[in-house]
Write a protein that holds these residues in place. Structure first.
Motif, short mmCIF file in Angstrom:
data_model
loop_
_atom_site.label_atom_id
_atom_site.label_comp_id
_atom_site.label_asym_id
_atom_site.label_seq_id
_atom_site.Cartn_x
_atom_site.Cartn_y
_atom_site.Cartn_z
N TRP A 1 -5.64 -10.63 8.09
CA TRP A 1 -6.25 -9.86 7.01
C TRP A 1 -5.24 -9.69 5.90
CZ3 TRP A 1 -11.34 -8.87 7.09
CH2 TRP A 1 -11.99 -8.87 8.31
N ARG B 1 -16.57 -4.99 1.92
CA ARG B 1 -15.61 -4.77 0.85
C ARG B 1 -15.75 -3.35 0.35
NH1 ARG B 1 -17.00 -10.30 0.19
NH2 ARG B 1 -15.12 -11.63 0.19
N GLU C 1 -5.79 -3.43 10.84
CA GLU C 1 -5.57 -4.67 10.13
C GLU C 1 -4.12 -4.79 9.64
OE1 GLU C 1 -7.99 -2.61 9.67
OE2 GLU C 1 -9.88 -3.66 9.96
N ILE C 2 -3.56 -3.68 9.20
CA ILE C 2 -2.16 -3.70 8.76
C ILE C 2 -1.24 -4.01 9.92
CG2 ILE C 2 -0.30 -2.24 7.86
CD1 ILE C 2 -2.35 -0.84 6.13
N ALA D 1 -4.97 -11.55 -1.92
CA ALA D 1 -6.11 -10.68 -1.65
C ALA D 1 -6.85 -10.35 -2.94
CB ALA D 1 -5.65 -9.40 -0.95
N ILE E 1 -4.21 -7.38 2.85
CA ILE E 1 -4.43 -5.98 2.46
C ILE E 1 -3.66 -5.68 1.18
CG2 ILE E 1 -4.32 -3.58 3.22
CD1 ILE E 1 -6.09 -5.24 4.98
N LYS F 1 -9.38 -5.50 1.17
CA LYS F 1 -9.17 -6.14 2.47
C LYS F 1 -9.99 -7.43 2.49
CE LYS F 1 -11.37 -4.90 6.19
NZ LYS F 1 -11.84 -4.19 7.40
N GLU F 2 -9.31 -8.55 2.55
CA GLU F 2 -9.96 -9.86 2.54
C GLU F 2 -9.53 -10.66 3.75
OE1 GLU F 2 -12.23 -10.99 0.45
OE2 GLU F 2 -12.22 -9.22 -0.83
N TRP G 1 -5.58 4.53 2.39
CA TRP G 1 -5.96 3.22 2.92
C TRP G 1 -5.02 2.78 4.03
CZ3 TRP G 1 -10.64 2.10 1.52
CH2 TRP G 1 -11.12 2.57 0.30
N THR H 1 0.85 -1.18 0.00
CA THR H 1 0.00 0.00 0.00
C THR H 1 0.89 1.23 0.00
OG1 THR H 1 -1.87 1.10 1.10
CG2 THR H 1 -0.17 0.18 2.51
N TRP I 1 -17.30 -8.38 7.34
CA TRP I 1 -16.60 -7.16 6.96
C TRP I 1 -17.18 -6.68 5.64
CZ3 TRP I 1 -15.19 -11.75 5.19
CH2 TRP I 1 -14.65 -11.87 3.92
N TYR J 1 -7.11 1.20 7.11
CA TYR J 1 -6.88 -0.18 7.55
C TYR J 1 -5.69 -0.25 8.51
CZ TYR J 1 -9.90 -1.37 3.57
OH TYR J 1 -10.94 -1.47 2.69
#
Length: 618
Positions: free
Chosen positions: A330, A364, A380-381, A220, A332, A337-338, A373, A118, A362, A377
């Motif tokens: 997660w 999408r 999650e990251i 992802a 990413i 994000k999956e 992002w 990212t 969650w 996120y």
């Protein structure tokens, strides 16, 4: 099962857009999926030995070996119908399966651990600036669309180096190749033949490309592509790496394998199933593959397809510990994000399958050009980085949105530096003209010692700065100085402390940390007969002693200045005193400890009727 009831159930599922977690019911697509990958030009892109070494060191070199993979569209469509977009697993009769991080590392031979893929947000207006910065050229209006650039433009401009390439030419061409590589194999877009330039900041430093989790980002995208494929009224284009999915199906489900395969067990494993055009065409129709998947049993699956791999041939950046590949996390990749739930397919890790646990819900998110992002996120990251033990701190990439619009590839660096130096010199000259105003404003102000010391250092730097000026600039400065000399009030500037070469470096202000001291921007001049004398920069007041902060406004000391040298009475009095040998007395001579100020502020508050014996009020 009653076909009518099945049709009603399918129609109800399409209306709701959801299905029960753990359900073995499948979607029925209308139309065969079309992969979005376009990798045929990569084989025609010839790299030099130096470029090939850079690509191999980046951890993405194995992707070039997987190009030209023949995709069985019927098999791909039938498998996508088994996918559940709430659990990110394919549901069969009594068990679930899904590609894992370990599968990505073996099949594609790319790193799956490291920093999340990212970067900062990028708008349409920043595409040209980004391409100029990282590629040396910007695409024309016909080569970009909606913030994306054409793959054909990358190939046409960078696939061949000039006769005598410079270091920048080699770097630009290699970076364009890597962008083409990841855009066409790992992250194919809905618009076929285009790639997003948002990956360029991650490809900027060749030494750190392998420190990003490209495999996790590719997984992802694959999960997102499978989830989109089972969405009602979805496009027929398959997003994600079709090569990864097809090779994974061949590895785990032997009945889908082509009649021939390569015996090579080296990485990447996708090369075992890459035959060019020998298996082109549909061996079976979608209906036949659907029937095979409905009858698939546990015994029909190869749960350990990598048992013949020699661990010694696996590169270090491809190795992922079992605890990482087996842990929930997660995945990413920018806005994607999956959820990753390997505990629902334990058999792929040689474990017994237990009870299936629920999957967190969650939402999408669609791509938004102005959204960061990394902030969206952040939690999650951080969870992913803690899982993989990532301590990598990304380098300070260039601020994409602040890159200059008028940057031109090959522009002379000396010219840019010269323009910047001229602008800085003009700014310093303006600050020099503003210093007297600042001095007058801060007269008598009580400032903390840190602030007073900071202002003194700033004044010193500004006064001692002497850039190399052009003749025109010097003439302009001299001309403006002559104009100011005609008006004594505009010309009367108080010399700063930095102008006194005999001024001690360790002043009393620095010895009293935290104290409040009067502002001392400049030293005072000798005031004669209530007028402000013209300044002579060659002579300034010299301090005889260092004064305590609380004594500055009450001490008396001898003052000397060149200001009285222009008055006949003062010269005659000094000459008479020198001839008679009478020492000069300090009695009755008072000056302010502020080291600045004019007569009316030194002797009396209002400056009217002041006597020598009057107390000095600050």
């Amino acid at each position: 099962m009653n076909p009518t009831a099945h049709d009603q159930t399918t129609q109800q599922q399409k209306q709701n857009g959801r299905r029960a977690v753990g359900s073995s019911q499948t979607w029925t697509r209308y139309g065969v999926l079309l992969p979005s990958q376009q990798t045929r030009k990569l084989k025609e892109w010839v790299l030099t030995d130096e470029q090939q070494q850079v690509v191999n060191a980046s951890g993405l070199g194995h992707l070039a070996l997987t190009t030209g993979f023949t995709i069985d569209r019927s098999l791909l469509t039938a498998f996508c119908e088994r996918w559940n977009n709430e659990t990110n697993t394919a549901h069969f009769m009594g068990f679930e399966m899904a590609p894992s991080l370990r599968d990505v590392s073996y099949i594609l031979g790319i790193p799956v651990t490291g920093h999340v893929v990212t970067a900062e947000p990028i708008g349409d207006e920043a595409v040209n600036r980004m391409c100029l910065h990282y590629l040396g050229q910007s695409p024309g209006s016909g080569e970009q669309l909606c913030g994306l650039i054409r793959l054909t433009w990358l190939y046409r401009k960078f696939h061949q180096l000039p006769e005598n390439p410079t270091i920048n030419d080699i770097a630009f061409s290699t970076r364009a190749y890597l962008l083409y590589l990841v855009g066409s194999t790992l992250f194919p877009d809905t618009m076929r033949g285009f790639v997003s330039p948002r990956y360029l900041p991650l490809l900027g430093d060749f030494r750190r490309i392998h420190e990003y989790a490209w495999g996790a980002a590719a997984l992802a995208h694959l999960y997102r592509g499978l989830s989109v494929a089972v969405t009602p009224n979805a496009t027929t284009q398959f997003l994600g790496s079709a090569t990864l999915l097809m090779a994974w199906i061949y590895e785990y489900i032997p009945l889908t394998q082509p009649q021939q395969k390569n015996q090579n067990t080296l990485l990447p494993r996708a090369c075992r199933w890459n035959f060019g055009g020998t298996t082109r065409g549909q061996r079976k129709k979608v209906v036949e593959w659907r029937k095979d998947f409905e009858q698939l049993q546990l015994s029909d699956v190869n749960w350990n397809p990598y048992k013949d791999i020699n661990p010694a041939i696996v590169p270090g950046y491809c190795i992922a510990a079992d605890n990482i590949c087996y842990s929930r996390t997660w995945l990413i990749s920018f806005n994607i994000k999956e959820v990753y739930v390997p505990d629902r397919f334990n058999r792929q890790f040689g474990r017994e399958q237990g009870r299936l646990h629920q999957v967190p819900m969650w939402a999408r998110r669609t791509w938004s050009k102005g959204k960061d992002w990394r902030v969206e996120y952040a939690r999650e990251i951080e969870d992913f980085h803690q899982l993989v033990g990532c301590r990598f701190i990304p380098s300070m990439e260039a601020n994409i949105n602040s890159l200059p619009n008028e940057s031109v590839a090959g522009q002379s660096t000396a010219r840019c530096s010269r323009n910047a130096s001229q602008n800085f010199s003009m700014m310093v000259e303006d600050l020099k003209n503003d210093l007297p105003v600042i001095d007058r404003y801060l007269e008598g102000q009580v400032l903390p010692v840190e602030v007073a010391s900071f202002l003194e250092r700033v004044s010193t730097m500004i006064k001692t700065y002497s850039p190399s000026q052009s003749n025109a600039r010097k003439d302009e400065a001299a001309q403006s100085k002559n104009v100011r000399a005609k008006n004594p009030r505009k010309r009367a500037r108080k010399p700063l402390i930095s102008e006194d070469p005999s001024s001690p470096q360790d002043s009393g202000v620095d010895r009293y940390a935290g104290a409040l001291v009067p502002y001392q921007a400049s030293k005072c001049d000798r005031v004669v007969d209530g007028t402000v004398p013209l300044l002579n920069r060659g002579e300034v007041l010299k301090e005889n002693e260092v004064m305590d902060p609380w004594q500055m406004s009450h001490l008396t000391a001898e003052s000397s200045s060149s200001g009285d040298s222009g008055f006949p009475e003062s010269r005659r009095w000094r000459r008479r005193r020198e001839e008679s040998g009478t020492p000069r007395s300090n009695a009755g001579v008072r000056r302010s400890g502020r080291m600045c100020g004019q007569l009316k502020m030194l002797k009396h508050r209002d400056g009217v009727g002041a006597e020598e014996t009057n107390e000095i009020l600050l």
